[in-house]
Enzyme design. Structure first.
Site, PDB file in Angstrom:
ATOM      1  N   SER A  32      -0.946   0.105   5.337  1.00 55.10           N
ATOM      2  CA  SER A  32       0.446  -0.299   5.543  1.00 55.10           C
ATOM      3  C   SER A  32       0.793  -1.432   4.592  1.00 55.10           C
ATOM      4  CB  SER A  32       0.647  -0.764   6.986  1.00 55.10           C
ATOM      5  OG  SER A  32       1.916  -1.367   7.160  1.00 55.10           O
ATOM      6  N   TYR A  67      -1.198  -6.268  14.892  1.00 58.48           N
ATOM      7  CA  TYR A  67      -1.202  -5.105  14.002  1.00 58.48           C
ATOM      8  C   TYR A  67      -1.387  -5.538  12.548  1.00 58.48           C
ATOM      9  CZ  TYR A  67       0.594  -0.928  11.612  1.00 58.48           C
ATOM     10  OH  TYR A  67       0.743   0.155  10.796  1.00 58.48           O
ATOM     11  N   LYS A  73      -4.440  -4.515   9.952  1.00 58.48           N
ATOM     12  CA  LYS A  73      -4.214  -3.838   8.676  1.00 58.48           C
ATOM     13  C   LYS A  73      -4.757  -4.659   7.507  1.00 58.48           C
ATOM     14  CE  LYS A  73      -2.275   0.026   9.897  1.00 58.48           C
ATOM     15  NZ  LYS A  73      -2.940   1.325   9.654  1.00 58.48           N
ATOM     16  N   THR A 122       8.143   7.225  13.163  1.00 62.02           N
ATOM     17  CA  THR A 122       7.186   7.908  14.029  1.00 62.02           C
ATOM     18  C   THR A 122       7.474   7.543  15.494  1.00 62.02           C
ATOM     19  OG1 THR A 122       5.538   6.132  14.057  1.00 62.02           O
ATOM     20  CG2 THR A 122       5.451   7.686  12.193  1.00 62.02           C
TER      21      THR A 122
END
Length: 349
Positions: free
Chosen positions: A138, A151, A155, A188
Protein backbone atom coordinates in the site's frame (compact mmCIF):
# COMPACT_ATOMS: atom_id res chain seq x y z
CA UNK A 1 0.10 -27.57 -17.52
CA UNK A 2 -1.81 -24.83 -15.64
CA UNK A 3 0.04 -22.70 -13.11
CA UNK A 4 -0.92 -22.94 -9.45
CA UNK A 5 -1.61 -19.69 -7.60
CA UNK A 6 -2.39 -19.29 -3.90
CA UNK A 7 -4.28 -16.15 -2.84
CA UNK A 8 -4.88 -15.17 0.78
CA UNK A 9 -7.76 -12.81 1.45
CA UNK A 10 -9.38 -14.32 -1.64
CA UNK A 11 -13.01 -14.00 -0.54
CA UNK A 12 -13.35 -10.28 -1.33
CA UNK A 13 -11.67 -7.13 -2.57
CA UNK A 14 -8.31 -7.26 -4.32
CA UNK A 15 -7.87 -10.96 -3.61
CA UNK A 16 -11.24 -11.75 -5.19
CA UNK A 17 -10.52 -9.65 -8.28
CA UNK A 18 -7.08 -11.25 -8.62
CA UNK A 19 -8.61 -14.73 -8.47
CA UNK A 20 -10.85 -13.85 -11.40
CA UNK A 21 -7.90 -12.77 -13.54
CA UNK A 22 -5.99 -15.97 -12.91
CA UNK A 23 -9.15 -18.00 -13.51
CA UNK A 24 -9.39 -16.50 -17.00
CA UNK A 25 -5.91 -17.92 -17.63
CA UNK A 26 -7.14 -21.38 -16.72
CA UNK A 27 -4.97 -21.46 -13.57
CA UNK A 28 -5.31 -23.61 -10.49
CA UNK A 29 -6.49 -21.04 -7.95
CA UNK A 30 -6.20 -21.78 -4.23
CA UNK A 31 -8.57 -19.52 -2.31
CA UNK A 32 -7.68 -18.85 1.34
CA UNK A 33 -9.72 -16.77 3.80
CA UNK A 34 -11.70 -17.19 7.00
CA UNK A 35 -15.20 -16.81 5.55
CA UNK A 36 -16.11 -20.10 3.92
CA UNK A 37 -19.45 -18.92 2.52
CA UNK A 38 -17.78 -16.16 0.49
CA UNK A 39 -15.00 -18.54 -0.53
CA UNK A 40 -17.52 -20.97 -1.96
CA UNK A 41 -19.00 -18.18 -4.08
CA UNK A 42 -15.52 -17.16 -5.19
CA UNK A 43 -14.81 -20.76 -6.16
CA UNK A 44 -17.93 -20.88 -8.35
CA UNK A 45 -16.74 -17.69 -10.08
CA UNK A 46 -13.28 -19.13 -10.69
CA UNK A 47 -14.77 -22.29 -12.17
CA UNK A 48 -17.17 -20.35 -14.42
CA UNK A 49 -14.24 -18.31 -15.78
CA UNK A 50 -12.20 -21.38 -16.72
CA UNK A 51 -10.06 -21.81 -13.61
CA UNK A 52 -9.72 -24.71 -11.19
CA UNK A 53 -10.57 -23.63 -7.61
CA UNK A 54 -9.66 -25.08 -4.25
CA UNK A 55 -11.26 -23.59 -1.12
CA UNK A 56 -9.18 -23.64 2.07
CA UNK A 57 -10.48 -21.88 5.16
CA UNK A 58 -7.66 -20.44 7.28
CA UNK A 59 -6.85 -17.49 9.50
CA UNK A 60 -3.54 -16.16 8.14
CA UNK A 61 -2.60 -14.87 11.59
CA UNK A 62 -2.21 -18.51 12.62
CA UNK A 63 1.04 -19.91 11.19
CA UNK A 64 -0.08 -23.52 11.66
CA UNK A 65 -3.30 -22.94 9.71
CA UNK A 66 -1.37 -21.31 6.87
CA UNK A 67 1.14 -24.17 6.77
CA UNK A 68 -1.69 -26.70 6.68
CA UNK A 69 -3.33 -24.80 3.83
CA UNK A 70 -0.09 -24.74 1.84
CA UNK A 71 0.35 -28.48 2.35
CA UNK A 72 -3.22 -29.15 1.21
CA UNK A 73 -2.76 -26.93 -1.85
CA UNK A 74 0.34 -28.84 -3.00
CA UNK A 75 -1.26 -32.18 -2.28
CA UNK A 76 -4.21 -31.21 -4.48
CA UNK A 77 -2.50 -29.34 -7.35
CA UNK A 78 1.22 -30.05 -7.07
CA UNK A 79 4.06 -27.45 -6.88
CA UNK A 80 3.11 -23.83 -6.19
CA UNK A 81 4.08 -21.21 -8.76
CA UNK A 82 2.79 -17.96 -7.22
CA UNK A 83 1.76 -17.09 -3.67
CA UNK A 84 -0.11 -13.81 -3.18
CA UNK A 85 -0.52 -12.30 0.28
CA UNK A 86 -3.47 -9.90 0.36
CA UNK A 87 -5.40 -10.66 3.57
CA UNK A 88 -5.54 -7.83 6.10
CA UNK A 89 -7.52 -6.21 8.90
CA UNK A 90 -7.71 -2.66 10.18
CA UNK A 91 -9.23 -0.32 12.75
CA UNK A 92 -10.25 3.25 11.89
CA UNK A 93 -9.74 5.32 15.02
CA UNK A 94 -7.24 7.66 16.68
CA UNK A 95 -4.38 5.72 18.25
CA UNK A 96 -5.50 6.33 21.83
CA UNK A 97 -8.93 4.83 21.04
CA UNK A 98 -7.52 1.52 19.76
CA UNK A 99 -7.16 -1.18 22.40
CA UNK A 100 -4.04 -3.30 22.83
CA UNK A 101 -6.01 -6.39 21.75
CA UNK A 102 -7.21 -4.66 18.55
CA UNK A 103 -3.73 -3.42 17.75
CA UNK A 104 -2.30 -6.90 18.20
CA UNK A 105 -4.96 -8.42 15.97
CA UNK A 106 -4.36 -5.95 13.12
CA UNK A 107 -0.63 -6.58 13.34
CA UNK A 108 -1.04 -10.36 13.43
CA UNK A 109 -3.26 -10.40 10.33
CA UNK A 110 -1.86 -7.56 8.23
CA UNK A 111 1.84 -8.07 8.95
CA UNK A 112 2.43 -11.51 10.47
CA UNK A 113 -0.13 -12.98 8.08
CA UNK A 114 2.18 -11.97 5.23
CA UNK A 115 5.16 -13.42 7.09
CA UNK A 116 3.29 -16.69 7.67
CA UNK A 117 2.22 -16.92 4.04
CA UNK A 118 5.71 -16.14 2.77
CA UNK A 119 7.25 -18.75 5.07
CA UNK A 120 4.84 -21.45 3.92
CA UNK A 121 5.48 -20.56 0.27
CA UNK A 122 9.28 -20.50 0.56
CA UNK A 123 9.32 -23.80 2.42
CA UNK A 124 8.07 -25.32 -0.84
CA UNK A 125 9.61 -23.03 -3.43
CA UNK A 126 13.22 -22.89 -2.22
CA UNK A 127 13.96 -26.62 -2.57
CA UNK A 128 12.70 -26.46 -6.17
CA UNK A 129 14.41 -23.10 -6.85
CA UNK A 130 11.22 -21.84 -8.46
CA UNK A 131 8.33 -19.60 -7.47
CA UNK A 132 7.19 -16.05 -6.75
CA UNK A 133 5.71 -14.37 -3.69
CA UNK A 134 3.73 -11.17 -4.26
CA UNK A 135 2.87 -8.92 -1.32
CA UNK A 136 -0.17 -6.68 -1.79
CA UNK A 137 1.30 -3.53 -0.30
CA UNK A 138 0.00 0.00 0.00
CA UNK A 139 1.03 3.59 -0.50
CA UNK A 140 0.35 3.83 3.25
CA UNK A 141 3.39 1.60 3.76
CA UNK A 142 5.45 4.51 2.45
CA UNK A 143 3.44 7.43 3.81
CA UNK A 144 1.32 6.90 6.92
CA UNK A 145 -1.93 8.79 7.47
CA UNK A 146 -4.02 9.53 10.58
CA UNK A 147 -6.72 7.18 11.92
CA UNK A 148 -4.99 4.03 10.62
CA UNK A 149 -1.88 3.74 12.75
CA UNK A 150 -2.13 -0.05 13.20
CA UNK A 151 -2.64 -0.70 9.48
CA UNK A 152 0.04 1.78 8.39
CA UNK A 153 2.52 0.29 10.86
CA UNK A 154 1.85 -3.20 9.50
CA UNK A 155 2.28 -2.08 5.88
CA UNK A 156 5.57 -0.37 6.74
CA UNK A 157 6.69 -3.61 8.38
CA UNK A 158 5.85 -5.59 5.23
CA UNK A 159 8.14 -3.37 3.19
CA UNK A 160 11.04 -3.83 5.61
CA UNK A 161 10.52 -7.57 5.93
CA UNK A 162 10.29 -8.06 2.17
CA UNK A 163 13.38 -5.96 1.44
CA UNK A 164 15.39 -7.97 3.96
CA UNK A 165 14.17 -11.26 2.51
CA UNK A 166 14.96 -10.11 -1.03
CA UNK A 167 18.61 -9.52 -0.14
CA UNK A 168 18.82 -13.00 1.38
CA UNK A 169 17.45 -14.56 -1.80
CA UNK A 170 19.92 -12.55 -3.88
CA UNK A 171 22.75 -13.74 -1.65
CA UNK A 172 21.73 -17.34 -2.31
CA UNK A 173 21.47 -16.76 -6.03
CA UNK A 174 17.95 -18.14 -5.77
CA UNK A 175 15.46 -18.22 -8.63
CA UNK A 176 12.67 -17.67 -6.11
CA UNK A 177 11.47 -14.06 -6.18
CA UNK A 178 9.56 -11.79 -3.82
CA UNK A 179 8.06 -8.46 -4.79
CA UNK A 180 5.51 -5.88 -3.62
CA UNK A 181 2.63 -4.31 -5.55
CA UNK A 182 2.03 -0.97 -3.82
CA UNK A 183 -1.65 -0.04 -3.98
CA UNK A 184 -3.59 3.22 -4.13
CA UNK A 185 -6.96 3.73 -2.46
CA UNK A 186 -9.18 0.89 -3.67
CA UNK A 187 -12.97 0.47 -3.58
CA UNK A 188 -13.20 -2.79 -1.64
CA UNK A 189 -15.73 -4.02 0.95
CA UNK A 190 -13.22 -3.32 3.74
CA UNK A 191 -14.71 0.12 4.34
CA UNK A 192 -18.06 -1.44 5.20
CA UNK A 193 -16.74 -4.14 7.51
CA UNK A 194 -13.68 -2.52 9.06
CA UNK A 195 -13.86 -1.81 12.81
CA UNK A 196 -14.43 1.93 13.13
CA UNK A 197 -14.93 4.53 15.82
CA UNK A 198 -15.41 7.39 13.37
CA UNK A 199 -18.66 9.38 13.42
CA UNK A 200 -19.23 8.69 9.69
CA UNK A 201 -18.75 5.77 7.29
CA UNK A 202 -15.04 5.06 6.63
CA UNK A 203 -13.89 6.07 3.17
CA UNK A 204 -10.77 5.62 1.03
CA UNK A 205 -8.90 8.85 0.32
CA UNK A 206 -9.56 9.94 -3.28
CA UNK A 207 -8.63 9.24 -6.00
CA UNK A 208 -10.23 5.82 -5.61
CA UNK A 209 -9.60 2.88 -7.96
CA UNK A 210 -11.62 -0.22 -8.60
CA UNK A 211 -10.19 -3.55 -7.35
CA UNK A 212 -9.63 -4.69 -10.94
CA UNK A 213 -6.94 -2.01 -11.30
CA UNK A 214 -5.19 -3.37 -8.22
CA UNK A 215 -5.61 -6.96 -9.40
CA UNK A 216 -3.94 -6.20 -12.73
CA UNK A 217 -1.01 -4.78 -10.77
CA UNK A 218 -0.76 -7.92 -8.63
CA UNK A 219 -0.83 -10.23 -11.65
CA UNK A 220 1.77 -8.09 -13.43
CA UNK A 221 4.02 -8.32 -10.37
CA UNK A 222 3.60 -12.09 -10.41
CA UNK A 223 4.55 -12.20 -14.09
CA UNK A 224 7.55 -9.87 -13.69
CA UNK A 225 8.87 -10.54 -10.17
CA UNK A 226 12.42 -9.28 -10.68
CA UNK A 227 11.32 -5.75 -9.86
CA UNK A 228 11.68 -4.71 -6.23
CA UNK A 229 8.20 -3.22 -6.20
CA UNK A 230 5.47 -1.94 -8.50
CA UNK A 231 3.45 1.23 -7.95
CA UNK A 232 -0.18 0.87 -8.98
CA UNK A 233 -1.80 4.21 -9.81
CA UNK A 234 -0.39 7.70 -10.23
CA UNK A 235 -1.60 8.65 -6.74
CA UNK A 236 0.63 5.95 -5.22
CA UNK A 237 3.66 7.30 -7.05
CA UNK A 238 2.77 10.88 -6.10
CA UNK A 239 2.38 9.88 -2.45
CA UNK A 240 5.77 8.17 -2.36
CA UNK A 241 7.62 11.06 -3.98
CA UNK A 242 5.71 13.69 -2.02
CA UNK A 243 6.78 11.99 1.21
CA UNK A 244 10.40 11.82 0.08
CA UNK A 245 10.59 15.42 -1.09
CA UNK A 246 8.47 17.25 1.49
CA UNK A 247 7.57 14.98 4.44
CA UNK A 248 7.04 17.81 6.94
CA UNK A 249 4.71 19.63 4.55
CA UNK A 250 2.79 16.41 3.97
CA UNK A 251 2.50 15.92 7.75
CA UNK A 252 0.78 19.28 8.11
CA UNK A 253 -1.45 18.68 5.09
CA UNK A 254 -2.63 15.29 6.39
CA UNK A 255 -3.16 16.67 9.89
CA UNK A 256 -5.50 19.24 8.34
CA UNK A 257 -7.32 17.05 5.79
CA UNK A 258 -6.73 13.41 6.77
CA UNK A 259 -9.64 13.12 9.21
CA UNK A 260 -12.43 14.42 6.98
CA UNK A 261 -11.14 12.78 3.79
CA UNK A 262 -11.49 9.31 5.36
CA UNK A 263 -15.15 9.70 6.23
CA UNK A 264 -18.26 9.77 4.10
CA UNK A 265 -21.34 11.27 5.72
CA UNK A 266 -23.63 10.34 2.79
CA UNK A 267 -22.96 6.58 3.03
CA UNK A 268 -25.01 4.16 5.12
CA UNK A 269 -23.53 3.14 8.44
CA UNK A 270 -20.99 0.33 8.35
CA UNK A 271 -22.24 -3.07 9.46
CA UNK A 272 -20.55 -5.67 11.70
CA UNK A 273 -16.76 -5.64 11.52
CA UNK A 274 -14.51 -8.55 10.58
CA UNK A 275 -11.60 -7.91 12.93
CA UNK A 276 -12.01 -11.13 14.92
CA UNK A 277 -14.70 -13.00 12.96
CA UNK A 278 -15.62 -13.13 9.25
CA UNK A 279 -18.76 -11.19 8.40
CA UNK A 280 -20.16 -13.71 5.92
CA UNK A 281 -21.00 -16.27 8.56
CA UNK A 282 -23.49 -17.33 9.72
CA UNK A 283 -25.57 -15.03 7.46
CA UNK A 284 -23.85 -16.24 4.27
CA UNK A 285 -23.48 -12.75 2.79
CA UNK A 286 -21.05 -12.47 -0.13
CA UNK A 287 -19.39 -9.08 -0.50
CA UNK A 288 -17.63 -9.67 -3.82
CA UNK A 289 -14.73 -7.49 -4.97
CA UNK A 290 -16.30 -4.02 -4.95
CA UNK A 291 -17.21 -1.79 -2.06
CA UNK A 292 -19.85 0.96 -1.88
CA UNK A 293 -17.85 3.59 -3.78
CA UNK A 294 -18.54 2.47 -7.36
CA UNK A 295 -19.91 5.90 -8.26
CA UNK A 296 -16.56 7.61 -7.68
CA UNK A 297 -13.98 4.87 -8.38
CA UNK A 298 -11.77 4.71 -11.47
CA UNK A 299 -11.80 1.52 -13.54
CA UNK A 300 -8.54 2.41 -15.31
CA UNK A 301 -5.14 3.84 -14.36
CA UNK A 302 -2.91 5.24 -17.10
CA UNK A 303 0.15 5.06 -14.84
CA UNK A 304 -0.46 1.40 -14.01
CA UNK A 305 -0.99 0.59 -17.69
CA UNK A 306 2.29 2.29 -18.60
CA UNK A 307 4.12 0.42 -15.82
CA UNK A 308 2.85 -2.90 -17.21
CA UNK A 309 4.10 -2.10 -20.73
CA UNK A 310 7.49 -0.37 -20.43
CA UNK A 311 8.71 -1.66 -23.79
CA UNK A 312 5.72 -0.13 -25.57
CA UNK A 313 6.28 3.14 -23.72
CA UNK A 314 9.95 3.22 -24.74
CA UNK A 315 9.03 2.40 -28.35
CA UNK A 316 6.40 5.14 -28.42
CA UNK A 317 8.82 7.62 -26.89
CA UNK A 318 11.48 6.69 -29.45
CA UNK A 319 8.94 7.06 -32.25
CA UNK A 320 7.93 10.48 -31.02
CA UNK A 321 11.57 11.50 -30.78
CA UNK A 322 12.26 10.40 -34.37
CA UNK A 323 9.13 12.19 -35.61
CA UNK A 324 10.08 15.33 -33.73
CA UNK A 325 13.60 15.22 -35.13
CA UNK A 326 12.28 14.75 -38.66
CA UNK A 327 9.85 17.63 -38.23
CA UNK A 328 12.59 19.82 -36.85
CA UNK A 329 14.93 18.86 -39.68
CA UNK A 330 12.25 19.56 -42.26
CA UNK A 331 11.50 22.91 -40.70
CA UNK A 332 15.20 23.73 -40.69
CA UNK A 333 15.66 22.72 -44.31
CA UNK A 334 12.70 24.85 -45.29
CA UNK A 335 14.21 27.80 -43.44
CA UNK A 336 17.54 27.28 -45.18
CA UNK A 337 15.82 27.20 -48.58
CA UNK A 338 14.38 30.66 -47.95
CA UNK A 339 17.80 32.20 -47.38
CA UNK A 340 20.15 32.94 -50.31
CA UNK A 341 23.43 30.97 -50.26
CA UNK A 342 26.15 33.07 -48.81
CA UNK A 343 23.75 35.26 -46.87
CA UNK A 344 25.09 36.30 -43.47
CA UNK A 345 21.72 35.29 -41.92
CA UNK A 346 21.84 31.70 -43.12
CA UNK A 347 23.95 30.36 -40.25
CA UNK A 348 21.42 31.57 -37.70
CA UNK A 349 18.91 29.09 -39.02
Amino acid sequence: MPMTVVITGASAGIGRATARLYARRGANVVLIARGRAALRTAAREVESLGGHPLVLGADTADAEQVEAAAEAAEKHFGPLDVWINSAFASVFAPFDEITAEEYRRVTEVTYLGFVNGTRAALRRMLPRDHGTVVQAGSALGERAIPLQSAYCGAKHAINGFTSSLRTELLHRGSNVHVTVAQMPAVNTPQFSWVRSRLPHHPSPVPPIHQPEVAARGVVHAGDHPRGKQFYVGASTLATVWGNRLAPALLDRYLARTGFDSQQSADRPSAGPDNLFHPVDEPAGTDHGAHGVFDDCAHARSWEAALARHPAAVCAAAAGLAVAAAAAFRGAGEGAFSRVRPGSRRSWRR
